[in-house]
Design an enzyme around this catalytic site. Structure first.
Site, mmCIF file in Angstrom:
data_model
loop_
_atom_site.group_PDB
_atom_site.id
_atom_site.type_symbol
_atom_site.label_atom_id
_atom_site.label_comp_id
_atom_site.label_asym_id
_atom_site.label_seq_id
_atom_site.Cartn_x
_atom_site.Cartn_y
_atom_site.Cartn_z
ATOM 1 N N ASP A 62 10.308 -6.697 -8.660
ATOM 2 C CA ASP A 62 10.640 -6.925 -7.363
ATOM 3 C C ASP A 62 12.163 -6.785 -7.251
ATOM 4 O O ASP A 62 13.197 -7.141 -7.573
ATOM 5 C CB ASP A 62 10.631 -9.112 -7.041
ATOM 6 C CG ASP A 62 10.565 -9.581 -6.001
ATOM 7 O OD1 ASP A 62 9.500 -9.855 -5.769
ATOM 8 O OD2 ASP A 62 11.862 -8.975 -4.853
ATOM 9 N N HIS A 86 -0.551 -10.452 -4.258
ATOM 10 C CA HIS A 86 0.355 -10.110 -5.433
ATOM 11 C C HIS A 86 0.837 -11.718 -5.946
ATOM 12 O O HIS A 86 1.181 -12.678 -5.546
ATOM 13 C CB HIS A 86 1.827 -9.817 -4.799
ATOM 14 C CG HIS A 86 2.742 -10.447 -3.891
ATOM 15 N ND1 HIS A 86 2.175 -10.121 -2.234
ATOM 16 C CD2 HIS A 86 3.363 -11.070 -3.904
ATOM 17 C CE1 HIS A 86 3.162 -11.126 -1.706
ATOM 18 N NE2 HIS A 86 3.712 -11.787 -2.350
ATOM 19 N N HIS A 108 -6.144 -2.971 -0.899
ATOM 20 C CA HIS A 108 -5.673 -4.200 0.134
ATOM 21 C C HIS A 108 -6.269 -5.282 0.232
ATOM 22 O O HIS A 108 -7.344 -5.130 0.768
ATOM 23 C CB HIS A 108 -5.283 -3.406 1.284
ATOM 24 C CG HIS A 108 -4.581 -4.027 2.368
ATOM 25 N ND1 HIS A 108 -3.926 -4.466 1.575
ATOM 26 C CD2 HIS A 108 -5.385 -4.899 2.912
ATOM 27 C CE1 HIS A 108 -3.035 -5.157 3.108
ATOM 28 N NE2 HIS A 108 -4.337 -5.337 3.527
ATOM 29 N N CYS A 148 0.795 -0.859 0.230
ATOM 30 C CA CYS A 148 -0.143 0.314 0.100
ATOM 31 C C CYS A 148 0.580 1.262 -0.152
ATOM 32 O O CYS A 148 0.469 2.489 -0.334
ATOM 33 C CB CYS A 148 -0.956 -0.109 1.139
ATOM 34 S SG CYS A 148 -2.176 -1.327 0.610
HETATM 35 P P1 AMP Z 1 6.111 -13.101 -0.786
HETATM 36 O O1 AMP Z 1 6.962 -13.222 0.076
HETATM 37 O O2 AMP Z 1 5.373 -14.011 -2.205
HETATM 38 O O3 AMP Z 1 4.911 -12.166 -0.300
HETATM 39 O O4 AMP Z 1 6.692 -11.900 -2.038
HETATM 40 C C1 AMP Z 1 7.098 -10.362 -1.965
HETATM 41 C C2 AMP Z 1 8.095 -9.983 -2.579
HETATM 42 O O5 AMP Z 1 7.833 -8.791 -2.430
HETATM 43 C C3 AMP Z 1 9.624 -10.816 -2.509
HETATM 44 O O6 AMP Z 1 9.846 -11.317 -3.652
HETATM 45 C C4 AMP Z 1 10.010 -9.325 -2.129
HETATM 46 O O7 AMP Z 1 11.206 -9.434 -2.757
HETATM 47 C C5 AMP Z 1 9.491 -7.984 -2.469
HETATM 48 N N1 AMP Z 1 9.777 -6.787 -2.211
HETATM 49 C C6 AMP Z 1 10.090 -6.560 -0.661
HETATM 50 N N2 AMP Z 1 9.958 -5.225 -0.842
HETATM 51 C C7 AMP Z 1 9.805 -4.681 -1.982
HETATM 52 C C8 AMP Z 1 9.998 -3.424 -2.772
HETATM 53 N N3 AMP Z 1 10.490 -2.633 -1.433
HETATM 54 N N4 AMP Z 1 9.814 -3.484 -3.674
HETATM 55 C C9 AMP Z 1 9.813 -4.789 -4.717
HETATM 56 N N5 AMP Z 1 9.756 -5.682 -4.228
HETATM 57 C C10 AMP Z 1 10.115 -5.883 -3.186
HETATM 58 ZN ZN ZN Z 2 -1.639 -3.383 0.876
#
Ligand code: AMP
Ligand code: ZN
Length: 115
Positions: A31, A101, A47, A8
């Site tokens: 990512d 996501h 959300h 968010c």
């Molecule tokens: P999950 O583990 O499926 O919840 O995926 C979360 C993803 O968000 C991971 O692949 C992280 O590398 C990615 N992530 C975390 N922080 C950021 C950020 N600031 N910008 C882009 N991706 C992010």
């Molecule tokens: Zn959110």
């Protein structure tokens, strides 16, 4: 806007991201810790905590996200060789960010099955 939710905050522009596509309903961004040559995330601006929370009322956004994923995947050069769409849900699914996501991974031959 959930003030304690990382995605968010990214949607609100409070945390920067490398955006690949944005409209009023969805955001697609790279990512930060890519697991393949191409690795981006597609999220609804609403959300929704996880895939567990998809309902009759909010599920249309999922179909729309998949349309956008196909478009961005083509833009990123993935259409011909293919790619993987992943959703991690809950603790056993190893979901770390509690905002729905879809990961899109491509640019190399991916292993199967996942761990
Ligand atoms: P999950 O583990 O499926 O919840 O995926 C979360 C993803 O968000 C991971 O692949 C992280 O590398 C990615 N992530 C975390 N922080 C950021 C950020 N600031 N910008 C882009 N991706 C992010
Ligand atoms: Zn959110």
């Amino acid at each position: 806007m959930h003030s304690d939710c990382l995605f968010c905050k990214i949607i609100a522009g409070e945390i920067p991201s490398a955006k690949l596509y944005e409209d009023d309903k969805v955001l697609v961004f790279k990512d930060i810790d890519p697991q393949a040559p191409v690795h981006f995330l597609a999220i609804p601006k609403e959300h929704i905590p996880s895939a567990n929370d998809i309902t009759e009322e909010n599920s249309a956004i999922v179909a729309y996200l998949f349309q956008v994923i196909a478009k961005v995947a083509a833009q990123e050069g993935l259409a011909e060789n293919g790619y993987r769409i992943v959703n991690n849900c809950g603790e056993d699914g190893q979901q770390t960010v509690k905002h729905l996501h879809f990961h899109v991974l491509g640019g190399r031959k991916l292993a199967w099955p996942p761990g």
